[in-house]
Design an enzyme around this catalytic site. Structure first.
Site, PDB file in Angstrom:
ATOM      1  N   ARG A 187       0.946  -1.504  -0.019  1.00  0.00           N
ATOM      2  CA  ARG A 187       0.039  -0.079   0.051  1.00  0.00           C
ATOM      3  C   ARG A 187       0.917   1.253  -0.012  1.00  0.00           C
ATOM      4  O   ARG A 187       1.555   1.606   1.100  1.00  0.00           O
ATOM      5  CB  ARG A 187      -1.045  -0.017   1.134  1.00  0.00           C
ATOM      6  CG  ARG A 187      -1.769   1.341   1.361  1.00  0.00           C
ATOM      7  CD  ARG A 187      -2.961   1.172   2.248  1.00  0.00           C
ATOM      8  NE  ARG A 187      -2.664   1.121   3.661  1.00  0.00           N
ATOM      9  CZ  ARG A 187      -3.549   1.141   4.506  1.00  0.00           C
ATOM     10  NH1 ARG A 187      -4.768   1.540   4.183  1.00  0.00           N
ATOM     11  NH2 ARG A 187      -3.088   0.915   5.693  1.00  0.00           N
ATOM     12  N   ASP A 467      -3.903   2.980  14.387  1.00  0.00           N
ATOM     13  CA  ASP A 467      -3.099   3.334  13.367  1.00  0.00           C
ATOM     14  C   ASP A 467      -3.540   5.003  13.378  1.00  0.00           C
ATOM     15  O   ASP A 467      -4.494   5.495  13.880  1.00  0.00           O
ATOM     16  CB  ASP A 467      -2.979   2.413  12.152  1.00  0.00           C
ATOM     17  CG  ASP A 467      -4.617   2.467  11.433  1.00  0.00           C
ATOM     18  OD1 ASP A 467      -5.651   3.311  12.069  1.00  0.00           O
ATOM     19  OD2 ASP A 467      -4.367   1.787  10.651  1.00  0.00           O
TER      20      ASP A 467
END
Length: 552
Positions: A187, A467
């Site tokens: 990603r 996160d």
């Protein structure tokens, strides 16, 4: 912007490498590396790689900036009351009978995917996990320090060649890849982010193009030797035009290195409320390169708050009460699954934020039960796989998806049509705001930013793996509650003064939890100032990582 494909016109004059691969024709002379030069840079930022990155930025950088300007314009419209809806100009795409291209064999079974940052030990452990896919993340679970980004590229290059090893300097434990490993996906950072350590003609280049370009350049020809390919996750798209840009990048990159069109496969994270209205169109734009869509639930909730932050009718309750059984989230899931399977694409489930709890069997059992129920819900809803953030959840998630008859449910699940309307996607969940939740958001937000500033983007806090996306929910909720004068369950109006008082009190709690030595050796002063400013400012900061990036 007109709804026309641009890949063919974008690549009429593709990049041309000379026979010695030492230069690129028509390249810009202005690429400057501003980050400190290390041994890792020597391995990754080769002359040929730099020329490839230069060409990507030259061709696609300006249009990326134009698309970001469109985001700003769309936000202004929303603030004026023009709510999202399905696009009338793309009705023919939604009504069409087209399908995406087939996926390679190693992407057919994606029942459990683990995600995490690109540090060396993490990559080895994740690839060795009893899962189907590992998504190596340069985005929300990574802090984009220069060393993290460059060393992450080195680590992935070594992993692709199966040469990656790691020795723990503290205990001497040696790590290497198993004979059989999970499939690797990567990603890159989102379109909104820049890489400040690399400039072209005096401007920072796109972090997306930098991350994608380096990984693709170094590994695209090596991956097929190991019966796999260049596979990606694409974050934070807000429109099919942004997907079209990625497709144009893919076509150009493949032509540049002499690789067949369609070799690249990409799964798009539907993690913004605007992208939810363009799922068909996003799949269509990436048709030859599509590997499905994913329910990026945490960023999706953050986007829901952010886009409607100035609307008093869109105040969400405590973060812990915004669960996947809420109507707007359940509708988003059903629409994604229906859309993907109609187009022959994978519909991936979202992240389980829980992690195993050591030393408390009761609490651990409760947490694991939540994971099991969540994953069983996803499988029964029709998802083809799911995400976890910790290897300890792999067996639970895999067992939940063992109920599928085949490697996926793309072909076997004949889901009845679900008529999801704009009203379904925009239905605001009701519930209380509690002082305890306000305080929890403060503790999580400050501790996450502090860890991020030290180079850690994936932080276990209070038995959850936090996160950037989950920290954004904390920060965005607090901003909205303050600026719209929301009240708690007890009838107290949430004000800036109260937030400052609670921050002071919660900092004392953090000191007790982590110890004074850890507190004062960290970066809590900067983190607290950043967090407080992002809540009190009149102009909402689009992303906390943009605000904090200047400090790393």
């Amino acid at each position: 912007m007109q709804y026309t494909r641009t890949s063919e016109t974008q690549t009429e004059n593709p990049i041309q490498l000379d026979p010695t691969m030492n230069r690129v024709t028509n390249q810009s002379k202005g690429l400057v590396i501003k980050g400190h030069w290390t041994t890792a840079c020597t391995r990754i930022l080769t002359k040929k790689a730099r020329l490839f990155i230069t060409e990507l930025e030259k061709r696609f950088g300006e249009y990326r900036r134009e698309l970001l300007a469109v985001r700003v314009e769309r936000q202004i419209e929303i603030d004026k009351g023009v709510m999202p809806n399905f696009l009338p100009e793309t009705q023919s795409v939604r009504d069409g009978a087209w399908k995406v291209g087939p996926v390679p064999g190693d992407l057919r079974d994606r029942r459990v995917e683990i995600t995490g940052p690109v540090d060396r030990k993490m990559i080895i452990n994740a690839l060795n996990s009893p899962v189907k896919v590992f998504m190596a993340d340069f985005e929300d679970s990574s802090s984009p320090t220069w060393d993290n980004i460059i060393e992450g590229q080195v680590n992935l290059r070594d992993a692709v060649r199966r040469k990656i090893t790691f020795t723990n300097p503290e205990n001497g434990k040696y790590y290497k890849l198993n004979d059989q490993t999970a499939t690797l996906m990567v990603r890159p950072r989102g379109w909104h982010l820049e890489e400040k350590n690399v400039e072209l003609d005096g401007k920072p280049i796109s972090a997306s193009l930098f991350d994608f370009g380096l990984y693709f350049f170094h590994n695209a020809k090596e991956l097929p030797k190991h019966n796999t390919g260049p596979y990606f996750y694409l974050p934070k798209l807000e429109s099919h035009l942004e997907a079209r840009l990625w497709n144009d990048v893919f076509v150009f990159a493949q032509e540049s290195l002499g690789i067949s069109k369609g070799t690249i496969k990409a799964t798009v994270l539907i993690e913004t409320i605007l992208a939810a209205f363009e799922m068909d169109e996003i799949l269509y734009e990436l048709k030859d390169h599509s590997a499905g869509l994913n329910c990026g639930r945490w960023d999706y909730i953050f986007s829901f708050i952010k886009k409607f932050k100035n609307n008093a009718d869109f105040i969400l309750p405590d973060r812990g009460n915004v669960t996947m059984d809420r109507h707007f989230l359940k509708s988003y899931v059903n629409l994604l699954i229906q859309t993907c399977h109609k187009r022959g694409a994978h519909a991936m489930g979202g992240m389980a934020a829980q992690i195993p709890i050591k030393g408390d069997e009761g609490a651990n059992t409760e947490a694991m039960d939540k994971v099991r129920l969540d994953k069983e819900r996803e499988m029964k809803a029709g998802h083809d796989g799911t995400w976890i953030a910790h290897p300890g959840l792999a067996s639970i998630a895999m067992e939940a998806f063992s109920g599928m008859k085949n490697a996926n449910q793309v072909e076997t699940l004949q889901q009845k049509d679900v008529n999801i309307t704009a009203e379904d996607l925009l239905k605001v969940p009701v519930g209380d705001i509690t002082e305890a939740a306000v305080r929890h958001n403060i503790r999580v937000g400050i501790q996450y930013i502090e860890a991020w500033l030290r180079g850690n983007g994936c932080v276990p806090l209070y038995h959850l793996m936090e996160d950037a996306a989950t920290a954004e929910i904390c920060r965005a909720q607090l901003w909205q509650w303050v600026h719209l004068k929301a009240t708690t369950k007890d009838g107290d109006t949430i004000t800036g003064d109260k937030i400052e008082k609670w921050i002071t009190e919660e900092l004392e709690q953090i000191k007790l939890e982590i110890g004074l030595d850890n507190y004062f050796s960290g970066r809590f002063d900067i983190a607290t100032d950043l967090f407080t400013n992002m809540i009190e400012t009149e102009h909402f900061d689009e992303f906390l990582t943009l605000k904090a990036y200047q400090y790393i």
